[in-house]
Design a protein around this motif. Structure first.
Motif: not given
Ligand SMILES: Nc1ncnc2c1ncn2[C@@H]1O[C@H](COP(=O)(O)OP(=O)(O)OP(=O)(O)O)[C@@H](O)[C@H]1O
Ligand SMILES: O=C(O)[C@H](O)[C@@H](O)[C@H](O)[C@H](O)CO
Length: 171
Positions: A50-52, A119-131
């Motif tokens: 996360n950000d922190e 894992g795939q869910s971590m890659l999903h999280s990368q795309f969710e965070t990505l701007i």
């Protein structure tokens, strides 16, 4: 010349960054090597940062960029705020964004061995965070071609951008 190679996990930052550094004969640093152990353990267990978690890591990379006259750093730099942390006090920093879609990058992830990113869910999280960076903020490069072509594309973009001061040792 100071360059950060941006992109989600598996976009090719380490591969492209290190080969580009060889071509340009500048030192290469992989941002992955600058994470505190707790971050690595968190990712190994399949939990996204996360950000922190990213604050101290980005500060370390910011200092690394300040301390070197020339370098290439691989760092995800997923948001404008993260990229601002890298750039703070490093006005000449050139950002290069490796752009690719989820399916291509997930395929490459599956072919890669022995990495702590889990894992795939971590890659999903990368795309969710990505701007994604805009074309004003970064050179934007497709990761679909083979590595050598990607590097050629980056070098010609760097050459076209003003006073980059690059010197390609490979022709
Ligand atoms: N253009 C490409 N064509 C084919 N394979 C590639 C390409 N770019 C990278 N790869 C492969 O994809 C995988 C991911 O690349 P790499 O480890 O460099 O990504 P990364 O962005 O540094 O990932 P992370 O942030 O998780 O460390 C590696 O196995 C790499 O060899
Ligand atoms: O911001 C992030 O979430 C991190 O940079 C991750 O992307 C990892 O460091 C790495 O790239 C995983 O392999």
């Amino acid at each position: 010349m100071k360059i950060v190679i941006l992109g989600v996990s598996g976009s090719g930052k380490s591969l492209i960054g290190s080969q580009l550094a060889n071509r340009l004969t500048v030192p290469f640093f992989d941002g992955d090597d600058f994470h505190p152990p707790a971050n690595v353990e968190k990712m190994r267990q399949g939990h996204p940062l996360n950000d922190e978690d990213r604050v101290d890591w980005l500060l370390r990379l910011n200092r690394l960029i300040k301390e070197n006259q020339s370098l290439i750093v691989a760092c995800s730099g997923l948001t404008p705020a993260y990229r601002a942390s890298l750039k703070e006090g490093n006005e000449t920093l050139q950002l290069v964004y490796l752009k690719g879609d989820f399916d291509l990058i997930w395929r490459r992830h599956q072919q890669r061995d022995g990495h702590y990113f889990n894992g795939q869910s971590m890659l999903h999280s990368q795309f969710e965070t990505l701007i994604e960076p805009t074309a004003e903020e970064a050179l934007i490069v497709s990761i679909e071609p083979e590595p050598y072509t990607i590097i050629d594309n980056i070098i010609s973009m760097l050459n076209s951008s003003a006073d980059s001061g690059i010197r390609d040792t490979d022709g």
